[in-house]
Write an enzyme that holds these catalytic residues in place. Structure first.
Site, PDB file in Angstrom:
ATOM      1  N   ASP A   1       0.867  -1.183   0.000  1.00 53.17           N
ATOM      2  CA  ASP A   1       0.000   0.000   0.000  1.00 53.17           C
ATOM      3  C   ASP A   1       0.906   1.237   0.000  1.00 53.17           C
ATOM      4  O   ASP A   1       2.130   1.145   0.163  1.00 53.17           O
ATOM      5  CB  ASP A   1      -0.989  -0.012   1.169  1.00 53.17           C
ATOM      6  CG  ASP A   1      -2.201   0.887   0.877  1.00 53.17           C
ATOM      7  OD1 ASP A   1      -2.131   1.701  -0.068  1.00 53.17           O
ATOM      8  OD2 ASP A   1      -3.220   0.793   1.596  1.00 53.17           O
TER       9      ASP A   1
HETATM   10  C1  BGC Z   1      -5.079   3.255   0.177  1.00 54.02           C
HETATM   11  C2  BGC Z   1      -5.295   2.232  -0.905  1.00 54.02           C
HETATM   12  C3  BGC Z   1      -5.168   2.868  -2.265  1.00 54.02           C
HETATM   13  C4  BGC Z   1      -3.812   3.527  -2.371  1.00 54.02           C
HETATM   14  C5  BGC Z   1      -3.547   4.139  -3.719  1.00 54.02           C
HETATM   15  C6  BGC Z   1      -3.832   4.098  -0.051  1.00 54.02           C
HETATM   16  O1  BGC Z   1      -3.791   5.189   0.789  1.00 54.02           O
HETATM   17  O2  BGC Z   1      -5.014   2.623   1.431  1.00 54.02           O
HETATM   18  O3  BGC Z   1      -6.548   1.640  -0.739  1.00 54.02           O
HETATM   19  O4  BGC Z   1      -5.370   1.912  -3.256  1.00 54.02           O
HETATM   20  O5  BGC Z   1      -3.722   4.535  -1.387  1.00 54.02           O
HETATM   21  O6  BGC Z   1      -4.294   5.255  -3.957  1.00 54.02           O
END
Ligand code: BGC
Length: 722
Positions: free
Chosen positions: A258
């Site tokens: 993530d």
């Molecule tokens: C979130 C994810 C997301 C990623 C990319 C993160 O902050 O937890 O769910 O896919 O950002 O935008």
């Protein structure tokens, strides 16, 4: 390319290039060429222009992406195209209901259809990967991200997760990325990013099945979660990623961290610095570093110094190249086009579909005769959501939210007129949201209120449109209280003093406390965050052109003190059947143990009757199938769809077993007076669980099969597994 050709390509790449494939950055860094400071230092964009990057995120638009891709491929030593990734959580430009509301459709078909729409619009904009589905099981509405989940049930989440994977991947031009592996939906206290403490039994039995089902459905990518589970942060959890995800679930696709989660291992306290974080992550099997500097700055050196085996890098890069190849990037790295965008984004066909999807996600919680409305009635539409276009989930970045249809517009289109007063603002003065999204406060609150109360006095019925701000949910949107704003509750109070005929429509990204709403409304309709066609879909349902059919995908508590609260809980040694008995019995002395509305609950404009459950036999061998049947009859005066639910209970096990477990759903349309037999096949694999020795198996003995229209059904028959 053939596997041999991919292997040849890999063998010709320098170590720097290989590590580059494992680095993902936000594209704006490349476009602007600016120096970007990340959590652990400075990233030099010139490294990126040398091709030391493999994918980008958060950029949309075919023209922009194609320009970037073209320049990038030319400069890249081996001309390897970029993968472009984005969060298309509830639609790209045509917005459908938030995932929690999609859960309320209980319909894999609808969910797959929405996902296919998202795929077509996202691919038109040049994207290759969607960071969806989010399959985190949720039991605590304080957590802001419950809106991104399809709800609290492991089985339903699995069915809907599979449907999303199919929808995104069916054409072969887009990859799904399930997230967040694993257990992100159970943060202590509902606080986002908080640690998760769950027994391995609960984790495996309730939290993992939906991810496993999506993997089995062929989901191409998986994203690690921010949280630690049982004190090990996922992004550095070798056991979780290599043993559970890869070995047990058989995942052979690309695993991405993530956002900045690898460097966050430092703050979690399991890595001393970015170098150690990179080592932990690659050893855990994380193939792509989303936006932290760990891989970019350290991986080459870690390999050269012999601390990390180059084989790990090769394996990761091969998986990434394979994904690029599977998506056809080596033949055509340019998904979509400006023409496709024009043709597909917000097209009539998509608008029609999301209108139907939204209508089928609304949940009618209460209806004491006020709904449906009649065209000739004098109805006042009051509240901050009556003419509010900000009804798209928090994960949508619309340049033109005014494309969303408000209730007022929907009603005007349907009956030619709509009497309206705003009455209150969504937020109280100074109330915080996860993101700055200014709410224009042009008129004094007192004035708004006065005008609304005057209007309410003159109306036959009032439709109060209340709710949470869309940025009170979503990532970083956890709340300690889950009530509507004081201003809105005051509006409701004062309207109720002058008009008793209140229908309340609730907009929210989570189950909210509805005590006052319940007491002061004759009818309540949960609209969640319905998206582009929300207002039209609501007008359809309010005026009876569509009949409500949604069922709650998440329990609505009476008060926040009850959470976590969910239907598939246990009996305890001192059960409290009514929920409000006191005295050395399970529960509270100041609150019922029962929710306000349970999982699976939802009314219709008609009524349905269920015959007792009959079974094809009462004893079942392990290799046999048993059929459970009930006849459902439409006993009211509207043709309508009922969501028939089948629950199982393992009455006695070597470990305690949930009171009910959803194991089957069928949606049936019945005309007034019509009945239909609805049957479910029960097989032994539906009865398995982690026994006292942590072996996944079924145990002989008595089982109950329930068939009904909600998780609180008592309509059951029993059988014995031999
Ligand atoms: C979130 C994810 C997301 C990623 C990319 C993160 O902050 O937890 O769910 O896919 O950002 O935008």
């Amino acid at each position: 390319m053939t596997v041999k050709e991919l292997e040849k390509l890999l063998s010709e790449m320098s170590l720097e290039e290989k590590v580059g494939q494992m680095v993902q950055r936000v594209a704006s860094e490349m476009v602007s060429g600016a120096i970007v400071t990340g959590p652990e230092g400075i990233v030099e964009p010139k490294k990126m222009s040398l091709g030391l990057i493999g994918s980008i995120l958060n950029t949309r638009g075919a023209a922009t992406i194609h320009d970037l891709q073209k320049e990038f491929i030319e400069k890249h030593p081996h001309h390897i195209p970029l993968l472009t990734m984005y969060d298309v959580i509830n639609g790209m430009e045509t917005i459908f209901p938030i995932p929690l509301a999609q859960g309320c459709t209980f319909s894999p078909e609808t969910v797959e259809d929405c996902a296919a729409m998202a795929r077509d619009e996202a691919a038109a904009e040049g994207l290759h990967v969607n960071f969806s589905p989010m399959l985190d099981l949720v039991r605590d509405p304080r957590w802001g991200r419950v809106m991104e989940s399809t709800g609290e049930d492991p089985w339903l989440n699995a069915q809907l997760g599979k449907a999303m994977v199919r929808g995104y991947q069916k054409k072969g031009n887009m990859a799904a990325c399930l997230k967040h592996f694993a257990g992100y939906g159970a943060p202590e206290g509902g606080r986002d990013y908080e640690n998760v403490e769950l027994s391995e039994r609960t984790f495996r039995e309730d939290y993992l099945p939906a991810y496993a089902a999506a993997v089995k459905e062929g989901c191409a990518m998986v994203m690690t979660s921010f949280n630690s589970w049982n004190r090990i942060p996922s992004t550095g959890n070798r056991w979780l990623m290599r043993k559970v995800l890869r070995q047990e679930m058989g995942f052979d696709g690309v695993l991405i961290s993530d956002f900045a989660a690898i460097d966050e291992l430092i703050r979690h306290g399991i890595a001393e610095d970015s170098r150690e974080a990179a080592k932990l992550a690659i050893e855990a099997g994380v193939d792509i570093d989303m936006q932290s500097n760990a891989y970019m700055n350290n991986l080459v050196d870690l390999v050269r110094s012999g601390e990390v085996d180059e084989k790990l890098v090769d394996e990761a890069v091969m998986r990434i190249l394979k994904l690029k190849n599977d998506l056809g990037l080596f033949e055509n790295p340019y998904n979509g086009s400006p023409e496709d965008e024009k043709r597909l984004l917000l097209c009539e066909e998509h608008r029609k579909k999301v209108r139907v999807a939204a209508a089928s996600s609304f949940v009618l919680l209460k209806n004491e005769g006020l709904l449906p409305l009649k065209k000739e009635e004098k109805v006042a539409f009051i509240g901050p959501y009556a003419d509010n276009c900000n009804i798209h989930g928090s994960w949508t970045y619309l340049e033109h939210p005014e494309n969303n249809v408000t209730i007022k517009q929907g009603v005007e289109r349907k009956i030619g007129t709509c009497t309206y007063a705003k009455g209150a603002y969504v937020l109280d003065e100074g109330q915080k949201t996860r993101m700055y999204d200014p709410e224009e406060r042009a008129v004094l609150e007192e004035e708004l209120l006065r005008e609304a109360v005057e209007l309410a006095k003159t109306a036959d019925k009032v439709v109060l449109c209340l709710g949470e701000h869309r940025h009170q949910t979503g990532e970083g949107g956890s709340r300690a209280s889950i009530t509507l704003s004081k201003g809105q509750l005051r509006l409701m109070q004062q309207v109720a003093e002058v008009n008793k005929n209140i229908v309340t429509v609730v907009f929210s990204g989570r189950p909210v406390e509805l005590g006052q709403v319940q007491a002061q409304s004759q009818s309540i309709l949960m609209a969640w965050m319905p998206g582009t066609e929300g207002g039209n879909a609501l007008a359809d349902v309010l005026y009876g052109d569509a009949v409500p059919q949604g069922k709650l995908s998440m329990t609505i508590p009476r008060s926040v003190g009850q959470v976590p609260i969910y239907y598939n809980c246990f009996n305890t040694g001192r059960p409290n059947p009514t929920g409000d008995r006191v005295g050395f019995i399970h529960g509270y002395i100041d609150e019922s143990t029962k929710p306000l509305y349970p999982f699976g609950y939802g009314l219709s404009y008609t009524t349905f009757d269920y015959s007792p459950v009959t079974l094809s036999k009462t004893r079942m061998g392990k290799r046999e199938t048993l059929e459970a049947t009930a006849t459902v009859k439409n006993t009211g005066s509207y043709g309508a769809t009922e969501t028939v639910q089948m629950y199982l209970q393992d009455v006695k096990g070597s470990v305690i077993r949930p009171l009910k477990m959803l194991r089957g759903v069928q949606k049936v349309f019945l005309r007034p007076g019509q009945s239909r037999e609805v049957s479910f096949q029960i097989t032994e694999d539906m009865l398995r669980f982690y026994n006292a020795d942590m072996i996944y198996t079924s145990e002989q003995g008595m089982f109950r099969v329930y068939i009904g229209g909600s998780s609180d059904t008592e309509n059951a028959a029993t059988f014995t597994l031999e």
